[in-house]
Design a protein around this motif. Structure first.
Motif: not given
Lengths: 205, 341
Positions: A124-127, B148-158, B164-175
């Motif tokens: 919800y923070a994201g929204l 990628p600039e978008d979601n960089s925080h989340e991507i760094l955590n992954l 790897i399985d979750e990283l692959k789900k991001f469309p802008d994550v380069n192989k």
């Protein structure tokens, strides 16, 4: 010796089958009764059964080198561990659900009942939505029925519990499944055997 | 434990690092100005006698860096051994943490980076006491090109979770990012492997050159691009150290040129690391299994000189002794001696 934390319950049974198919059997694990620790002498491993919510604690703190935990628990607890593999079992969803005739009034603070407060807060923070978290320890579905909350954030497997209580899915937060996790330090020193297990599991999952 | 600390201090002194001794407090204002550069979120504050808001240090690096002098060509080298106060993630309360570490700031080139990495490895060796240890090394300079600039925080955590399985789900994550995270840890073909994945020749060469200088450490060096750290603080080479039997990383550090430049030293670079010495307690040692080697229980009628003589006998054998009238509760000893009149 490699220490492995398995979750108790239904997921644990599936994980046991998966490990067994991959060639890693533990003596007595099919009929655990009250026993908690099981050995595989051939591969110098032992596994123990703990509450699903606690698997990540055992692994993060190094009491277990690896373990199997649902993605829901990893999202909620955010442990500092390696999430090495999607085991593609225990498939379900983390979802927002509400009564069939629910209408979201954006002028009101949304009351959210859940067993997963961190996941709910983050979603919800994201929204950018103001919410009031009501933390419950189970039977969350009853909260909207009794007017305790507007919505629930909970795990949905088949949806039959929702249906039986006149609830529907409003939105899906995340797809969930069981994951193989590893303690970061243990992976440095026992990486070879862990990678071997992963290879075996990838052929059967 | 104190012998380990002493060995660490000697190591840093031998490499020309001088001890930086600092006060326990810092003006709170200093941290609000440098909030972005603070690793810990919370700061423990109090009001001093003049009404000024003060803070117990959550971090040592900032306090050292603010005192350096910028002289062209000079590398300023310090080590420290201090207590800091941070919020512990596990129980969301302030904890006192012992931090030992080094900082090299000012003129920093490849040599200085190698020296600091070498000191990190030698520190691990000292702390490991014969156990296996490993230093994970990564280069944020290479990694950041693929985030990628978008979601960089989340991507760094992954990335940090090797997920790897979750990283692959991001469309802008380069192989190539995924290949980088999966890169083999050994350093034999590092330059070629890196060039193939990243396509960037200069960065790969630079990183491999530095790592090649540390070849003598063999398998104690692990190339691991899942090693990430706060990009507001670190850039370039970063590293984390692990010791077999301790479930968390015991050493963490890297280059922080951005931080030092943000603090006003426009022509400076810096690199350092900290050792989380408290974690060493997690390795059980034999000596901690007993409260004393010998417990002496004496009878009321026995003379003082007899007790003293008995104590001296064991002390001379280099054993620890505890003299009591009765056996204390939960007291663990190797040997029990009863002195009767």
């Amino acid at each position: 010796m490699l220490n492995i934390a398995f979750p108790k319950g239904r997921l644990g049974e599936r994980v046991r089958e998966l490990f067994s198919k991959a060639g890693y059997k533990f003596e007595g694990l099919e009929n655990p009764e009250r026993k908690l620790i099981f050995y595989n002498a051939q591969n110098d491993m032992r596994c123990f059964r703990v509450k699903p919510f606690d698997v990540s604690v055992y692994v993060e703190r190094g009491a277990a080198d690896i373990g199997v935990a649902g993605r829901d628990i990893l999202l909620e607890r955010d442990p500092d561990v390696y999430e090495l593999m999607d085991l593609k079992t225990g498939l379900c969803k983390m979802a927002v659900a509400a009564l069939n005739d629910f209408r979201d009034d954006p002028e009101k603070v949304l009351r959210v009942a859940t067993e997963f407060p961190e996941i709910a807060k983050k979603y919800y923070a994201g929204l950018g939505r103001d919410i009031d978290i009501i933390y419950l320890r189970g039977s969350v579905e009853i909260a909207p029925v009794l007017g305790l909350s507007d919505v629930i954030v909970d795990i949905v497997e088949t949806g039959s519990t929702l249906k039986a209580n006149n609830l529907k899915i409003v939105s899906v937060i995340s797809e969930l499944s069981a994951r193989l996790i590893a303690n970061k330090s243990a992976y440095k020193f026992k990486g070879e055997i862990i990678n071997q297990i992963m290879k075996g599991l990838s052929q059967v999952s | 434990m104190s012998a380990t600390f002493e060995n660490l201090r000697r190591l840093y002194k031998n490499y020309g690092y001088s001890r930086y001794k600092m006060g326990k407090f810092e003006e709170y204002d200093f941290y609000t100005k440098n909030k972005q550069s603070l690793i810990s979120q919370g700061v423990l504050t109090f009001t001093d006698v003049n009404g000024k808001l003060m803070a117990l240090k959550p971090d040592v690096t900032l306090s050292i860096i603010k005192h350096i002098r910028e002289i062209e060509g000079l590398t300023q080298k310090f080590f420290y051994d201090e207590k800091v106060y941070r919020i512990s993630k596990n129980d969301n309360a302030f904890k006192e943490i012992t931090q030992i570490g080094i900082e090299a700031a000012g003129y920093v080139n490849d040599y200085v980076i190698c020296e600091v990495l070498e000191l990190a490895l030698k520190s691990l060796e000292i702390m490991a006491h014969g156990r296996d240890y490993v230093l994970d090394v990564s280069d944020l300079g290479i990694l950041k090109n693929f985030i990628p600039e978008d979601n960089s925080h989340e991507i760094l955590n992954l990335i940090a979770a090797k997920n790897i399985d979750e990283l692959k789900k991001f469309p802008d994550v380069n192989k190539n990012l995924i290949e980088l995270v999966k890169l083999k840890p050994d350093i034999e073909n590092l330059e070629a492997d890196l060039k193939n994945i990243t396509g960037c020749k200069i960065e790969s060469e630079k990183f491999s050159d530095i790592i090649n200088n540390l070849k003598s450490f063999g398998r104690n060096i692990n190339i691991d691009f899942s090693t990430v750290n706060d990009m507001n603080y670190y850039n370039g080479i970063i590293f984390k150290g692990y010791i077999s039997g301790i479930p968390e990383c015991v050493l963490s550090g890297g280059q922080y040129d951005i931080l030092i430049q943000r603090m006003g030293y426009k022509n400076s670079r810096a690199i350092g690391f900290a050792v989380y010495a408290d974690l060493l307690n997690k390795i059980g040692t034999q000596e901690n299994n007993y409260d004393a080697d010998v417990l002496i229980i004496y009878d009321e009628n026995i003379s003082v000189s007899k007790i003293t003589a008995c104590v001296q006998k064991y002390i001379n054998q280099n054993l620890s002794v505890c003299v009591q009238k009765i056996i204390p509760d939960n007291f663990k000893y190797r040997e029990l001696v009863k002195l009767n009149a």
